[in-house]
Design a protein around this motif. Structure first.
Motif, PDB file in Angstrom:
ATOM      1  N   ALA A   1      34.667 -18.802  33.843  1.00 22.02           N
ATOM      2  CA  ALA A   1      36.090 -19.136  33.937  1.00 22.02           C
ATOM      3  C   ALA A   1      36.434 -19.818  32.601  1.00 22.02           C
ATOM      4  CB  ALA A   1      36.521 -20.139  34.765  1.00 22.02           C
ATOM      5  N   ASP A   2      37.544 -19.405  32.063  1.00 22.09           N
ATOM      6  CA  ASP A   2      38.160 -19.991  30.902  1.00 22.09           C
ATOM      7  C   ASP A   2      38.736 -21.175  30.942  1.00 22.09           C
ATOM      8  OD1 ASP A   2      40.239 -18.603  31.751  1.00 22.09           O
ATOM      9  OD2 ASP A   2      41.222 -18.006  29.880  1.00 22.09           O
ATOM     10  N   VAL A   3      38.019 -22.264  30.366  1.00 23.98           N
ATOM     11  CA  VAL A   3      38.492 -23.654  30.859  1.00 23.98           C
ATOM     12  C   VAL A   3      39.358 -24.295  29.471  1.00 23.98           C
ATOM     13  CG1 VAL A   3      37.865 -25.893  31.622  1.00 23.98           C
ATOM     14  CG2 VAL A   3      36.980 -23.783  32.583  1.00 23.98           C
ATOM     15  N   ALA A   4      40.095 -25.026  29.552  1.00 21.01           N
ATOM     16  CA  ALA A   4      40.568 -25.755  28.212  1.00 21.01           C
ATOM     17  C   ALA A   4      40.650 -27.256  28.392  1.00 21.01           C
ATOM     18  CB  ALA A   4      42.267 -25.283  27.877  1.00 21.01           C
ATOM     19  N   LEU A   5      40.095 -27.870  27.585  1.00 22.89           N
ATOM     20  CA  LEU A   5      40.152 -29.412  27.908  1.00 22.89           C
ATOM     21  C   LEU A   5      41.261 -29.818  26.525  1.00 22.89           C
ATOM     22  CD1 LEU A   5      38.988 -32.154  28.811  1.00 22.89           C
ATOM     23  CD2 LEU A   5      37.240 -31.966  27.213  1.00 22.89           C
ATOM     24  N   ILE A   6      42.192 -30.492  27.079  1.00 24.30           N
ATOM     25  CA  ILE A   6      43.035 -30.816  25.992  1.00 24.30           C
ATOM     26  C   ILE A   6      42.950 -32.468  25.996  1.00 24.30           C
ATOM     27  CG2 ILE A   6      45.655 -31.182  25.241  1.00 24.30           C
ATOM     28  CD1 ILE A   6      46.188 -28.513  27.005  1.00 24.30           C
ATOM     29  N   THR A   7      42.702 -33.276  24.784  1.00 26.09           N
ATOM     30  CA  THR A   7      42.782 -34.558  25.075  1.00 26.09           C
ATOM     31  C   THR A   7      43.188 -35.152  23.600  1.00 26.09           C
ATOM     32  OG1 THR A   7      41.053 -36.209  25.133  1.00 26.09           O
ATOM     33  CG2 THR A   7      40.020 -34.436  23.935  1.00 26.09           C
ATOM     34  N   ALA A   8      43.865 -36.337  23.874  1.00 32.70           N
ATOM     35  CA  ALA A   8      44.388 -37.101  22.654  1.00 32.70           C
ATOM     36  C   ALA A   8      43.257 -37.748  21.816  1.00 32.70           C
ATOM     37  CB  ALA A   8      45.678 -38.052  23.467  1.00 32.70           C
ATOM     38  N   GLY A   9      42.153 -38.365  22.487  1.00 33.82           N
ATOM     39  CA  GLY A   9      41.520 -39.093  21.794  1.00 33.82           C
ATOM     40  C   GLY A   9      40.644 -38.375  20.668  1.00 33.82           C
ATOM     41  N   HIS A  10      39.941 -39.280  19.874  1.00 29.16           N
ATOM     42  CA  HIS A  10      39.317 -38.784  18.687  1.00 29.16           C
ATOM     43  C   HIS A  10      37.916 -38.355  19.471  1.00 29.16           C
ATOM     44  CE1 HIS A  10      41.052 -41.662  15.915  1.00 29.16           C
ATOM     45  NE2 HIS A  10      41.972 -41.627  17.000  1.00 29.16           N
ATOM     46  N   HIS A  11      37.589 -38.748  20.431  1.00 32.13           N
ATOM     47  CA  HIS A  11      36.265 -38.740  20.996  1.00 32.13           C
ATOM     48  C   HIS A  11      36.206 -37.984  22.287  1.00 32.13           C
ATOM     49  CE1 HIS A  11      34.624 -41.050  17.656  1.00 32.13           C
ATOM     50  NE2 HIS A  11      35.587 -41.846  17.932  1.00 32.13           N
ATOM     51  N   ILE A  12      35.196 -37.283  22.735  1.00 33.58           N
ATOM     52  CA  ILE A  12      35.146 -36.895  24.021  1.00 33.58           C
ATOM     53  C   ILE A  12      33.682 -37.436  24.831  1.00 33.58           C
ATOM     54  CG2 ILE A  12      34.765 -34.508  25.488  1.00 33.58           C
ATOM     55  CD1 ILE A  12      35.999 -33.291  23.319  1.00 33.58           C
ATOM     56  N   LYS A  13      33.850 -37.998  26.104  1.00 32.00           N
ATOM     57  CA  LYS A  13      32.840 -38.713  26.710  1.00 32.00           C
ATOM     58  C   LYS A  13      31.552 -37.509  27.049  1.00 32.00           C
ATOM     59  CE  LYS A  13      33.907 -42.756  27.654  1.00 32.00           C
ATOM     60  NZ  LYS A  13      33.544 -43.887  27.686  1.00 32.00           N
ATOM     61  N   ALA A  14      30.532 -37.629  26.472  1.00 32.75           N
ATOM     62  CA  ALA A  14      29.375 -36.760  26.665  1.00 32.75           C
ATOM     63  C   ALA A  14      29.458 -35.415  26.245  1.00 32.75           C
ATOM     64  CB  ALA A  14      29.065 -36.762  28.145  1.00 32.75           C
ATOM     65  N   VAL A  15      28.626 -34.501  26.396  1.00 29.39           N
ATOM     66  CA  VAL A  15      28.617 -33.528  25.684  1.00 29.39           C
ATOM     67  C   VAL A  15      28.864 -32.193  26.639  1.00 29.39           C
ATOM     68  CG1 VAL A  15      27.092 -31.732  24.687  1.00 29.39           C
ATOM     69  CG2 VAL A  15      26.552 -34.027  24.361  1.00 29.39           C
ATOM     70  N   THR A  16      30.046 -31.335  26.404  1.00 24.67           N
ATOM     71  CA  THR A  16      30.156 -30.561  27.221  1.00 24.67           C
ATOM     72  C   THR A  16      30.040 -29.129  26.723  1.00 24.67           C
ATOM     73  OG1 THR A  16      32.569 -30.829  26.318  1.00 24.67           O
ATOM     74  CG2 THR A  16      32.201 -31.452  28.434  1.00 24.67           C
ATOM     75  N   ASN A  17      28.892 -28.668  26.962  1.00 22.33           N
ATOM     76  CA  ASN A  17      28.280 -27.531  25.895  1.00 22.33           C
ATOM     77  C   ASN A  17      28.484 -26.047  26.802  1.00 22.33           C
ATOM     78  OD1 ASN A  17      27.173 -26.938  23.518  1.00 22.33           O
ATOM     79  ND2 ASN A  17      25.209 -27.968  24.134  1.00 22.33           N
ATOM     80  N   TYR A  18      29.875 -25.749  26.885  1.00 23.84           N
ATOM     81  CA  TYR A  18      29.844 -24.388  27.802  1.00 23.84           C
ATOM     82  C   TYR A  18      30.577 -23.510  26.649  1.00 23.84           C
ATOM     83  CZ  TYR A  18      28.433 -27.023  31.737  1.00 23.84           C
ATOM     84  OH  TYR A  18      27.713 -27.560  32.452  1.00 23.84           O
ATOM     85  N   LYS A  19      30.148 -22.357  26.488  1.00 23.91           N
ATOM     86  CA  LYS A  19      30.790 -21.404  25.750  1.00 23.91           C
ATOM     87  C   LYS A  19      32.340 -20.995  25.903  1.00 23.91           C
ATOM     88  CE  LYS A  19      26.917 -18.645  24.096  1.00 23.91           C
ATOM     89  NZ  LYS A  19      25.853 -18.363  25.253  1.00 23.91           N
ATOM     90  N   GLN A  20      32.633 -21.044  27.324  1.00 28.14           N
ATOM     91  CA  GLN A  20      34.080 -20.710  27.883  1.00 28.14           C
ATOM     92  C   GLN A  20      35.187 -21.963  27.552  1.00 28.14           C
ATOM     93  OE1 GLN A  20      34.547 -17.583  28.327  1.00 28.14           O
ATOM     94  NE2 GLN A  20      32.394 -16.981  28.710  1.00 28.14           N
ATOM     95  N   LEU A  21      34.601 -22.785  26.956  1.00 25.39           N
ATOM     96  CA  LEU A  21      35.547 -24.098  26.919  1.00 25.39           C
ATOM     97  C   LEU A  21      36.152 -24.406  25.585  1.00 25.39           C
ATOM     98  CD1 LEU A  21      36.161 -26.826  28.077  1.00 25.39           C
ATOM     99  CD2 LEU A  21      34.199 -27.919  27.153  1.00 25.39           C
ATOM    100  N   THR A  22      37.345 -24.195  25.598  1.00 23.12           N
ATOM    101  CA  THR A  22      38.224 -24.455  24.388  1.00 23.12           C
ATOM    102  C   THR A  22      38.430 -25.803  24.533  1.00 23.12           C
ATOM    103  OG1 THR A  22      39.015 -22.201  24.877  1.00 23.12           O
ATOM    104  CG2 THR A  22      40.270 -23.568  23.519  1.00 23.12           C
ATOM    105  N   VAL A  23      38.303 -26.620  23.324  1.00 28.68           N
ATOM    106  CA  VAL A  23      38.854 -28.046  23.422  1.00 28.68           C
ATOM    107  C   VAL A  23      39.898 -28.159  22.403  1.00 28.68           C
ATOM    108  CG1 VAL A  23      38.213 -30.236  22.743  1.00 28.68           C
ATOM    109  CG2 VAL A  23      36.470 -28.835  23.720  1.00 28.68           C
ATOM    110  N   ILE A  24      41.209 -28.780  22.856  1.00 26.27           N
ATOM    111  CA  ILE A  24      42.377 -28.768  21.878  1.00 26.27           C
ATOM    112  C   ILE A  24      42.523 -30.408  21.624  1.00 26.27           C
ATOM    113  CG2 ILE A  24      44.698 -28.366  21.885  1.00 26.27           C
ATOM    114  CD1 ILE A  24      43.874 -26.115  24.186  1.00 26.27           C
ATOM    115  N   HIS A  25      42.367 -30.640  20.518  1.00 25.82           N
ATOM    116  CA  HIS A  25      42.838 -32.242  20.323  1.00 25.82           C
ATOM    117  C   HIS A  25      43.968 -32.345  20.044  1.00 25.82           C
ATOM    118  CE1 HIS A  25      38.509 -33.879  20.239  1.00 25.82           C
ATOM    119  NE2 HIS A  25      38.104 -32.535  19.986  1.00 25.82           N
TER     120      HIS A  25
END
Ligand code: FAD
Length: 465
Positions: free
Chosen positions: A34-58
């Protein structure tokens, strides 16, 4: 919405705190493609989310449009979703906004700010009676602490007056050289990858969570070890700057020290204290505001997004987990929601499972972790375990208590209703948590055992094996 969707993801998670990250972890383990996006306002993300399909949008989400299944971020981009989970946490209830002498502790930045201000402080006023206040007053050294609590006893959120009485001597004693060991898995934060797209805003980072003060020296400008005075049953009436106090027509308010402290706190018990800093530790409000406008979310009395037993809000395809949500399913008689790290993690995990199950058309039942409330923490260097209706929550007068207390060693309280154990508070190394958890879960009638249940000469573990 005028702007065009840049991309539509199968799953979008908002918030890089513990709830958001566990939700992502569950989703990607259930549906690896599944393609998953994590959108977050903070500078840091808790822990490691090591998945190729993950798009992180800060970037912070500015608005949500449930009708078009899209979100707009602070940097003007628009993303579509098929399923969305809001994990935007909470923000501290501040006594007052925009007062440089009033601080709430929430994330790494505010903890560092506090540490900086504390290093020059001779006296601080801590307002609040929850976990953060409890930890602060115990940890701060080299600075006088005035602790204003609205209740008759300290730690009212977590335990009763008896437990408070047990803990108070620790505040008066010097801190032990070696702190009690911590056996919990620690989550660290991850810096954004170099070159990753990010827009910083005034949005908060993730809540610090357990062990937040480990590794930061909480030391003031004085030589004293610890000096805490508690002001019971009072709240803050008003906060004055030095000038405001000197110009106040209410002459009676003026303490002798008027003019010598940068800020003054007037309490409802009539006392006014001058100090260098006020720490507002009066809880959090769910961070739901950015998502409400233009939508018709059902919102609970505490301001959280109402969620059902599948972590679904009232809007189609929108889930919520962690501090931002309010559990509104028919709760187990032994569980209650408290805005705690463990619950945020459990909710994030379960929300991820539900989102995956719905997409895969699989059935899913409420997770077992919502059956019995349990929280393990450390206050004043004692291990503290809270189980079930540990404070007789919601039981009215329909309960009895059994208490065993050995000064300086342990405090054990059991809550019984109709002869069955429904809750417990265990302070110190009691080794009773597993047995009590089982007794609460199996609802065995304990009437025949009476007070023997807490007899220290009876090995209770053997007894109920
Ligand atoms: P958060 O951790 O607050 O994460 C929210 C995330 O959402 C953040 O990444 C934030 O940047 C992001 N966000 C917010 N708004 C937006 C937006 N508009 N767009 C995009 N992203 C957004 N609990 C315990 O059980 N034990 C403890 O000892 C304990 N100690 C604590 C000490 C402190 C100082 C604090 C502040 C809290 C403590 N807690 C403790 C509570 C616990 O940390 C929280 O309940 C838990 O972290 C909540 O997790 P969450 O993922 O729901 O929210």
């Amino acid at each position: 919405m005028a702007a065009k969707k840049e991309k539509t993801f199968k799953f979008v998670i908002v918030g890089g705190g513990i709830a958001g990250v566990t939700c992502v972890e569950q989703l990607t383990s259930q549906i690896p493609s599944a393609d998953v996006a994590l959108i977050t306002a903070g500078h840091h993300i808790k822990a490691v989310t090591n998945y190729k399909q993950l798009t992180v949008i800060h970037s912070a989400v500015k608005s949500l449009h449930t009708e078009t299944h899209s979100l707009e971020t602070a940097d003007g981009r628009v993303f579509g979703y098929e399923k969305l989970c809001i994990c935007s946490g909470g923000r501290p209830k501040l006594l007052t906004q925009d007062n440089p002498y009033v601080l709430g502790i929430r994330d790494t930045d505010s903890a560092q700010e506090f540490q900086k201000l504390l290093s020059k402080a001779k006296r601080i006023v801590v307002v609040g009676n929850g976990g953060i206040a409890l930890e602060l007053v115990y940890e701060v050294e080299g600075c006088e602490v005035i602790w204003a609590v609205k209740d008759k006893a300290i730690g009212n959120t977590f335990f009763d007056a008896g437990a408070a009485q047990f803990l108070i001597p620790s505040l008066e004693a010097d801190k032990p050289e070696v702190a009690a060991p911590c056996k919990r898995t620690r989550y660290t934060t991850e810096e954004p990858a170099p070159g990753a797209s990010q827009t910083f805003t005034a949005e908060p980072g993730s809540a610090l969570g357990p062990d937040w003060h480990e590794g930061i020296a909480l030391r003031g400008a004085q030589q004293v070890s610890r000096r805490v005075s508690v002001e019971y049953q009072c709240e803050v009436e008003k906060i004055f700057t030095s000038e405001e106090l000197l110009n106040s027509p209410q002459q009676t308010l003026r303490p002798e020290s008027a003019g010598s402290w940068p800020v003054y706190v007037q309490l409802t018990n009539g006392k006014t204290f001058g100090c260098d800093l006020v720490v507002s530790a009066t809880g959090v409000v769910p961070n739901a505001e950015p998502f409400l406008h233009g939508n018709t979310f059902a919102v609970a009395g505490d301001g959280g997004l109402r969620v059902d037993d599948h972590m679904m809000t009232s809007e189609p395809d929108v889930y919520a987990a962690g501090d931002v949500c309010t559990a509104c399913w028919e709760l187990s008689s032994l569980w209650q929601q408290m805005r705690l790290w463990t619950q945020a993690r459990q909710m994030g995990w379960y929300a991820g499972r539900c989102m995956a199950a719905h997409v895969l058309s699989e059935p899913i039942e409420l997770d077992f972790c919502f059956e019995l409330f349990s929280h393990i923490t450390k206050f004043f260097n004692y291990k503290v375990v809270l189980l079930g209706k540990f404070n007789g929550q919601g039981l009215g007068s329909d309960h009895e208590l059994l208490v065993r207390c050995t000064k300086g060693r342990e405090y054990v309280k059991v809550v019984l209703s109709g002869g069955r154990m429904v809750g417990a508070v265990l302070i110190g190394e009691t080794d009773l948590e597993e047995t009590f958890e089982n007794l609460i879960l199996n609802q065995m009638d304990l009437t025949p055992y009476g007070e023997e249940l807490l007899n220290p000469d009876v090995d209770i573990e053997d007894y109920f094996d």
